[in-house]
Enzyme design. Structure first.
Site, PDB file in Angstrom:
ATOM      1  N   SER A 130      41.535  45.033  46.186  1.00  0.00           N
ATOM      2  CA  SER A 130      41.464  46.027  47.266  1.00  0.00           C
ATOM      3  C   SER A 130      42.055  47.344  46.792  1.00  0.00           C
ATOM      4  O   SER A 130      43.206  47.385  46.349  1.00  0.00           O
ATOM      5  CB  SER A 130      42.268  45.554  48.474  1.00  0.00           C
ATOM      6  N   GLU A 174      46.320  51.014  47.830  1.00  0.00           N
ATOM      7  CA  GLU A 174      47.150  49.853  47.495  1.00  0.00           C
ATOM      8  C   GLU A 174      47.408  49.880  45.983  1.00  0.00           C
ATOM      9  O   GLU A 174      48.465  49.469  45.505  1.00  0.00           O
ATOM     10  CB  GLU A 174      46.399  48.582  47.897  1.00  0.00           C
ATOM     11  N   ARG A 226      52.681  44.384  52.755  1.00  0.00           N
ATOM     12  CA  ARG A 226      52.390  44.870  51.388  1.00  0.00           C
ATOM     13  C   ARG A 226      53.449  45.876  50.933  1.00  0.00           C
ATOM     14  O   ARG A 226      53.144  46.874  50.273  1.00  0.00           O
ATOM     15  CB  ARG A 226      51.007  45.532  51.291  1.00  0.00           C
TER      16      ARG A 226
HETATM   17  P1  NAP Z   1      39.511  40.100  55.520  1.00  0.00           P
HETATM   18  O1  NAP Z   1      39.788  38.642  55.500  1.00  0.00           O
HETATM   19  O2  NAP Z   1      38.120  40.588  55.689  1.00  0.00           O
HETATM   20  O3  NAP Z   1      40.436  40.794  56.586  1.00  0.00           O
HETATM   21  C1  NAP Z   1      40.383  42.199  56.752  1.00  0.00           C
HETATM   22  C2  NAP Z   1      41.549  42.632  57.614  1.00  0.00           C
HETATM   23  O4  NAP Z   1      41.516  41.937  58.855  1.00  0.00           O
HETATM   24  C3  NAP Z   1      42.904  42.352  57.017  1.00  0.00           C
HETATM   25  O5  NAP Z   1      43.728  43.425  57.387  1.00  0.00           O
HETATM   26  C4  NAP Z   1      43.373  41.097  57.684  1.00  0.00           C
HETATM   27  O6  NAP Z   1      44.756  41.090  57.836  1.00  0.00           O
HETATM   28  C5  NAP Z   1      42.725  41.235  59.045  1.00  0.00           C
HETATM   29  N1  NAP Z   1      42.417  39.917  59.602  1.00  0.00           N
HETATM   30  C6  NAP Z   1      41.316  39.161  59.378  1.00  0.00           C
HETATM   31  N2  NAP Z   1      41.352  38.031  60.096  1.00  0.00           N
HETATM   32  C7  NAP Z   1      42.515  38.066  60.786  1.00  0.00           C
HETATM   33  C8  NAP Z   1      43.140  37.182  61.702  1.00  0.00           C
HETATM   34  N3  NAP Z   1      42.552  36.038  62.065  1.00  0.00           N
HETATM   35  N4  NAP Z   1      44.341  37.551  62.196  1.00  0.00           N
HETATM   36  C9  NAP Z   1      44.922  38.715  61.839  1.00  0.00           C
HETATM   37  N5  NAP Z   1      44.389  39.589  60.985  1.00  0.00           N
HETATM   38  C10 NAP Z   1      43.197  39.275  60.460  1.00  0.00           C
HETATM   39  O7  NAP Z   1      40.166  40.789  54.237  1.00  0.00           O
HETATM   40  P2  NAP Z   1      39.761  40.817  52.699  1.00  0.00           P
HETATM   41  O8  NAP Z   1      39.873  42.221  52.270  1.00  0.00           O
HETATM   42  O9  NAP Z   1      38.518  40.044  52.420  1.00  0.00           O
HETATM   43  O10 NAP Z   1      40.988  40.028  52.075  1.00  0.00           O
HETATM   44  C11 NAP Z   1      41.192  38.649  52.325  1.00  0.00           C
HETATM   45  C12 NAP Z   1      42.666  38.392  52.441  1.00  0.00           C
HETATM   46  O11 NAP Z   1      43.284  38.726  51.200  1.00  0.00           O
HETATM   47  C13 NAP Z   1      43.330  39.257  53.527  1.00  0.00           C
HETATM   48  O12 NAP Z   1      44.311  38.481  54.145  1.00  0.00           O
HETATM   49  C14 NAP Z   1      43.927  40.386  52.725  1.00  0.00           C
HETATM   50  O13 NAP Z   1      45.061  40.970  53.329  1.00  0.00           O
HETATM   51  C15 NAP Z   1      44.323  39.656  51.445  1.00  0.00           C
HETATM   52  N6  NAP Z   1      44.501  40.552  50.306  1.00  0.00           N
HETATM   53  C16 NAP Z   1      45.768  40.702  49.819  1.00  0.00           C
HETATM   54  C17 NAP Z   1      46.018  41.543  48.771  1.00  0.00           C
HETATM   55  C18 NAP Z   1      47.422  41.703  48.268  1.00  0.00           C
HETATM   56  O14 NAP Z   1      48.306  40.981  48.630  1.00  0.00           O
HETATM   57  N7  NAP Z   1      47.655  42.663  47.448  1.00  0.00           N
HETATM   58  C19 NAP Z   1      44.975  42.229  48.177  1.00  0.00           C
HETATM   59  C20 NAP Z   1      43.691  42.037  48.678  1.00  0.00           C
HETATM   60  C21 NAP Z   1      43.461  41.202  49.764  1.00  0.00           C
HETATM   61  P3  NAP Z   1      45.789  40.731  56.638  1.00  0.00           P
HETATM   62  O15 NAP Z   1      45.663  41.802  55.628  1.00  0.00           O
HETATM   63  O16 NAP Z   1      47.107  40.741  57.336  1.00  0.00           O
HETATM   64  O17 NAP Z   1      45.409  39.391  56.152  1.00  0.00           O
END
Ligand code: NAP
Length: 341
Positions: free
Chosen positions: A240, A336, A165
């Site tokens: 987020s 963020e 990010r």
């Molecule tokens: P989530 O899927 O509940 O995941 C929460 C955290 O756990 C994140 O840090 C995610 O890493 C990590 N995680 C979950 N499963 C994983 C796996 N199999 N291997 C490695 N790391 C894992 O998160 P959420 O908040 O509901 O969001 C869903 C996805 O959308 C996530 O990937 C999140 O990063 C992404 N997102 C991106 C943005 C952005 O780009 N601005 C904003 C909001 C959410 P990662 O963050 O590396 O995926």
């Protein structure tokens, strides 16, 4: 031709739906307007802020300068060979519209990034990522303008210095570069599917899909996101609010003794990533509401505006959440969302 409006309510231009006023406001719809903008006194004589979809910003007071809303449009295939296709998207294009264009044309690589709010031009700034895929993997180049000299530049993915990010646009080039377009290199066949995240695996299973296509993955991601994330059209929010923190393994193991059910994803031998949503929920914030500022009932990482919350009220709530996570876990959550104030 470039026009400026005075004292503009920013509520329609930020997905929190917060009412704050900009002293000056302009829209950039064509690249030729950019040199004219850079030479204008309103640009050079005061602060300015470049705004895309307004989906990652929280205004906490009036903006006493110039808001520049990027509305450059156009998505086109600029090159293709047997394996790959190169897509150029103007900075003002909606990111999800771009993903849908690619998924419908069977161009692979960004299907996991379905339904991420914001514009194509904002995507490189925080190297958007979701469900195991980051923009850096498909980004070929970024084009834009140096705001100090007015000259145009093309940056490769390496030039962008992407991190989790993170990118050069948050550091050396912060407020110094206007992104006008991005070019992605996507696969035309032999797509590299990423389905290892639990939520995707489970959703595909529930849909009875064992050999997913990129269209199936996009559908699964859309289903997951719509089931737990509020639609900003219905409930103001900026996705987020905090980044998922990365902590030292030593710290993680100490916390794990006290909180055995704490989730953690190992990054390397030294670092572990913790879901910020879990930390916030453990501090009792999920679903809490103070006036019109609140923590979403399904996803505690998302702060919401139930109607008339001010940016200051939302920020105050964010500070309280931050401090409680420090007290309970000694983890310093970073926002963020870009706080303007
Ligand atoms: P989530 O899927 O509940 O995941 C929460 C955290 O756990 C994140 O840090 C995610 O890493 C990590 N995680 C979950 N499963 C994983 C796996 N199999 N291997 C490695 N790391 C894992 O998160 P959420 O908040 O509901 O969001 C869903 C996805 O959308 C996530 O990937 C999140 O990063 C992404 N997102 C991106 C943005 C952005 O780009 N601005 C904003 C909001 C959410 P990662 O963050 O590396 O995926």
């Amino acid at each position: 031709m470039i026009t400026f409006q005075e004292r503009v309510n920013l509520a329609p231009f930020n997905t929190f739906g917060v009412t704050e006023y900009a002293r000056w406001f302009t829209r950039i719809e064509k690249p030729v307007q950019i040199p004219a903008l850079l030479q204008h006194a309103l640009f050079s004589s005061g602060p300015h802020l470049i705004l895309g979809g307004g989906s990652n910003v929280l205004f906490t007071r009036a903006f006493e300068g110039l808001i520049i809303r990027i509305e450059l449009a156009g998505i086109k295939v600029i090159r293709e060979d047997n394996e790959y296709v190169w897509i150029k998207a103007a900075a003002g294009e909606n990111w999800h519209k771009l993903v849908m264009f690619c998924v419908q044309n069977n161009y692979g690589g960004i299907e996991n990034l379905s339904l991420i709010p914001g514009t194509a031009g904002a995507a490189p700034i925080q190297n958007i990522g979701a469900y195991g895929v980051e923009l850096t993997e498909v980004l070929e180049e970024v084009e834009g303008f140096d705001l100090t000299t007015g000259s145009t530049h093309t940056l490769s993915a390496a030039d962008c210095r992407f991190g989790y990010r993170d990118s050069i646009f948050k550091h050396e080039l912060k407020e110094k570069f206007l992104i006008s377009s991005i070019t992605l290199r996507l696969t035309r066949r032999n797509h590299r599917l990423r389905t290892s995240y639990g939520a995707i695996t489970d959703t595909l299973k529930s849909l009875n899909i064992s050999q997913p296509t990129i269209q199936d993955i996009s559908k699964a991601v859309i289903q997951i996101r719509t089931s737990k994330l509020p639609d900003p059209q219905q409930l103001g929010n900026a996705g987020s609010f905090f980044k998922n923190p990365v902590i030292e393994s030593k710290h993680y193991h100490l916390l794990k003794e006290k909180h055995p059910d704490m989730p953690g994803f190992i990054i390397d031998s030294q670092q572990v990533k913790i879901p910020a949503a879990w930390l916030i929920e453990q501090c009792g914030w999920k679903g809490k509401r103070f006036g019109d500022a609140g923590v979403h009932v399904h996803q505690p990482l998302v702060l919401v505006n139930y109607g008339r919350a001010t940016g200051k009220e939302i920020l105050q709530l964010a500070h309280q959440i931050h401090d409680s996570v420090v007290d309970k876990f000694n983890i310093d959550l970073q926002t963020e969302v870009n706080i303007i104030g």
